[in-house]
Design an enzyme around this catalytic site. Structure first.
Site, PDB file in Angstrom:
ATOM      1  N   GLN A  98       0.852  -1.202   0.000  1.00  0.00           N
ATOM      2  CA  GLN A  98       0.000   0.000   0.000  1.00  0.00           C
ATOM      3  C   GLN A  98       0.887   1.251   0.000  1.00  0.00           C
ATOM      4  O   GLN A  98       1.840   1.347   0.761  1.00  0.00           O
ATOM      5  CB  GLN A  98      -0.887  -0.039   1.247  1.00  0.00           C
ATOM      6  CG  GLN A  98      -1.329   1.291   1.791  1.00  0.00           C
ATOM      7  CD  GLN A  98      -2.856   1.444   1.892  1.00  0.00           C
ATOM      8  OE1 GLN A  98      -3.595   0.882   1.091  1.00  0.00           O
ATOM      9  NE2 GLN A  98      -3.313   2.199   2.860  1.00  0.00           N
ATOM     10  N   ARG A 103       8.077   5.330   0.938  1.00  0.00           N
ATOM     11  CA  ARG A 103       7.989   5.673   2.366  1.00  0.00           C
ATOM     12  C   ARG A 103       8.659   4.636   3.262  1.00  0.00           C
ATOM     13  O   ARG A 103       8.804   4.870   4.457  1.00  0.00           O
ATOM     14  CB  ARG A 103       6.535   5.897   2.788  1.00  0.00           C
ATOM     15  CG  ARG A 103       5.650   4.669   2.713  1.00  0.00           C
ATOM     16  CD  ARG A 103       4.251   4.946   3.238  1.00  0.00           C
ATOM     17  NE  ARG A 103       3.411   3.756   3.232  1.00  0.00           N
ATOM     18  CZ  ARG A 103       2.260   3.664   3.861  1.00  0.00           C
ATOM     19  NH1 ARG A 103       1.798   4.674   4.568  1.00  0.00           N
ATOM     20  NH2 ARG A 103       1.550   2.562   3.803  1.00  0.00           N
ATOM     21  N   HIS A 183       1.928  12.760   1.712  1.00  0.00           N
ATOM     22  CA  HIS A 183       0.887  12.330   2.668  1.00  0.00           C
ATOM     23  C   HIS A 183       1.000  13.131   3.970  1.00  0.00           C
ATOM     24  O   HIS A 183       1.300  12.578   5.040  1.00  0.00           O
ATOM     25  CB  HIS A 183       1.078  10.830   2.930  1.00  0.00           C
ATOM     26  CG  HIS A 183      -0.111  10.150   3.544  1.00  0.00           C
ATOM     27  ND1 HIS A 183      -0.771  10.637   4.639  1.00  0.00           N
ATOM     28  CD2 HIS A 183      -0.752   9.010   3.191  1.00  0.00           C
ATOM     29  CE1 HIS A 183      -1.761   9.808   4.947  1.00  0.00           C
ATOM     30  NE2 HIS A 183      -1.773   8.814   4.075  1.00  0.00           N
ATOM     31  N   GLU A 288      -3.262  16.051   1.472  1.00  0.00           N
ATOM     32  CA  GLU A 288      -2.245  15.270   0.761  1.00  0.00           C
ATOM     33  C   GLU A 288      -2.241  15.599  -0.735  1.00  0.00           C
ATOM     34  O   GLU A 288      -2.945  14.969  -1.528  1.00  0.00           O
ATOM     35  CB  GLU A 288      -2.532  13.777   0.950  1.00  0.00           C
ATOM     36  CG  GLU A 288      -2.759  13.375   2.395  1.00  0.00           C
ATOM     37  CD  GLU A 288      -3.356  11.966   2.525  1.00  0.00           C
ATOM     38  OE1 GLU A 288      -3.171  11.123   1.650  1.00  0.00           O
ATOM     39  OE2 GLU A 288      -4.057  11.725   3.531  1.00  0.00           O
TER      40      GLU A 288
HETATM   41  O1  LIG Z   1      -2.346   3.356   6.952  1.00  0.00           O
HETATM   42  P1  LIG Z   1      -1.762   4.013   5.725  1.00  0.00           P
HETATM   43  O2  LIG Z   1      -1.354   3.015   4.676  1.00  0.00           O
HETATM   44  O3  LIG Z   1      -0.646   4.956   6.080  1.00  0.00           O
HETATM   45  O4  LIG Z   1      -2.914   4.901   5.095  1.00  0.00           O
HETATM   46  C1  LIG Z   1      -3.565   5.871   5.852  1.00  0.00           C
HETATM   47  C2  LIG Z   1      -4.641   6.564   5.010  1.00  0.00           C
HETATM   48  O5  LIG Z   1      -4.002   7.250   3.964  1.00  0.00           O
HETATM   49  C3  LIG Z   1      -4.893   8.067   3.188  1.00  0.00           C
HETATM   50  O6  LIG Z   1      -4.164   8.741   2.215  1.00  0.00           O
HETATM   51  C4  LIG Z   1      -5.892   7.155   2.521  1.00  0.00           C
HETATM   52  O7  LIG Z   1      -6.786   7.934   1.728  1.00  0.00           O
HETATM   53  C5  LIG Z   1      -6.639   6.371   3.579  1.00  0.00           C
HETATM   54  O8  LIG Z   1      -7.554   5.490   2.938  1.00  0.00           O
HETATM   55  C6  LIG Z   1      -5.661   5.596   4.436  1.00  0.00           C
HETATM   56  O9  LIG Z   1      -6.366   4.947   5.481  1.00  0.00           O
END
Ligand SMILES: O=P(O)(O)OC[C@H]1O[C@@H](O)[C@H](O)[C@@H](O)[C@@H]1O
Length: 314
Positions: A98, A103, A183, A288
């Site tokens: 994801q 990162r 982010h 973001e």
């Molecule tokens: O837990 P992660 O992978 O850092 O993501 C956190 C959030 O990041 C955001 O950018 C997404 O839109 C969310 O859906 C997500 O829950």
């Protein structure tokens, strides 16, 4: 003939206070004479702190964030590349984690560039450059995304400002698609008094309402429940966060048509092991900026650049 020491006819300008930059324990810290500062972990090139001269921390960092490289840092500004969210299984990024690998990779510090060296009057900006290339990825990650690339991520600290810029270069002989996003987790005093403006008329995908697309009708969006929206704003207007009706932060963008607005609210944050304190959902908002609603295709040898500038207002 004896030469006498004479005062130089060239007036020496008094030396100006300079920004300081240090690299210690894989953390780069920069401080301006004005007192503004920032901190960037080489792990993920994640900005973990941005303080303005009044000593106010502008970024939210979870007190349970893993800072040892075992997982992406929860808070600050993690960098999303080359895919945002869960990778689509039928896409070249389909095997990646994801939000991609940027990162959770260790970046190289390429050095600093302060405005002082370009203009003797200016001592109020420092630019920190970080690099990541395909050769620096683990073998496993290279197999999952077998493209030759070079990234340069620049973090520029100014008085009351922080600018982030990503330069992507395709160094291989085949084209690749990518998405990218900053982010950014910002601190807010009270989410119930926080609104976001600048997105009126933008279309957005609402991930909470099961990925439906809407058009934003509000000129000042209140955050009153779990919010997870990806806005697409082709005209790229500034986005403003307001607290108690007053501007607290603006975000201007270049080549980044999208912006996610995310607050997990009470239940989602309760389920996230690395998000502490548990009531901190009341005191953060993710804004973001990115290019994530479609894929950017980069042909062999081509380069792309996108940036966002955040300005503290309160
Ligand atoms: O837990 P992660 O992978 O850092 O993501 C956190 C959030 O990041 C955001 O950018 C997404 O839109 C969310 O859906 C997500 O829950």
């Amino acid at each position: 003939m004896e030469r006498k020491n004479r005062p130089s006819s060239i007036a020496m300008s008094p030396s100006l206070p300079q920004p300081t930059v240090s690299l210690e324990d894989n953390i780069v810290t920069a401080r301006l004479p004005s007192g503004d500062s920032c901190q960037v972990y080489l792990y993920g090139a994640t900005v973990t702190s941005w303080k303005t001269s009044d000593n106010t921390e502008r970024l939210f960092l979870s007190s349970a964030a893993a800072l040892d490289g075992s997982k992406p840092i929860r808070g600050g500004i993690p960098l999303v590349f080359p895919v945002f969210g869960p990778p689509p299984k039928d896409h070249a990024t389909g095997q990646l984690p994801q939000h991609g690998f940027a990162r959770n990779s260790v970046w190289e510090f390429l050095g600093k560039n302060s405005s002082e060296s370009m203009n003797a009057k200016a001592d109020d900006t420092v630019k920190l450059d970080f690099g990541l290339s395909s050769a620096m990825l683990s073998e496993d990650m290279r197999k999952k995304w077998p493209y030759e690339f070079g990234l340069v991520y620049s973090v520029t600290l100014g008085k009351g400002k922080l600018e982030v810029q990503l330069h992507v270069q395709n160094k291989g002989d085949k084209a690749f698609d990518f998405q990218c996003l900053f982010h950014s987790y910002f601190t807010v005093k009270d989410i119930s008094k926080t609104t976001v403006s600048g997105l009126e008329g933008a279309s957005y995908v609402d991930k909470v309402r099961k990925v439906q697309t809407f058009t934003e009708e509000s000129s000042d969006i209140p955050i009153t429940s779990e919010t997870d929206r990806v806005y697409s704003t082709p005209s790229i207007p500034p986005i403003t966060v307001k607290e108690g009706g007053k501007d607290s932060l603006t975000c201007t963008r270049d080549a980044l048509p999208d912006c996610t607005v995310w607050n997990g609210w009470e239940d989602k944050i309760a389920s996230m092991g690395d998000f502490e304190p548990k009531d901190a959902w009341k005191r953060y908002l993710c804004i973001e900026p990115g290019a994530v609603s479609s894929w950017t295709k980069l042909e062999a040898g081509d380069a792309w650049e996108g940036s966002a500038a955040f300005e503290a207002k309160l």
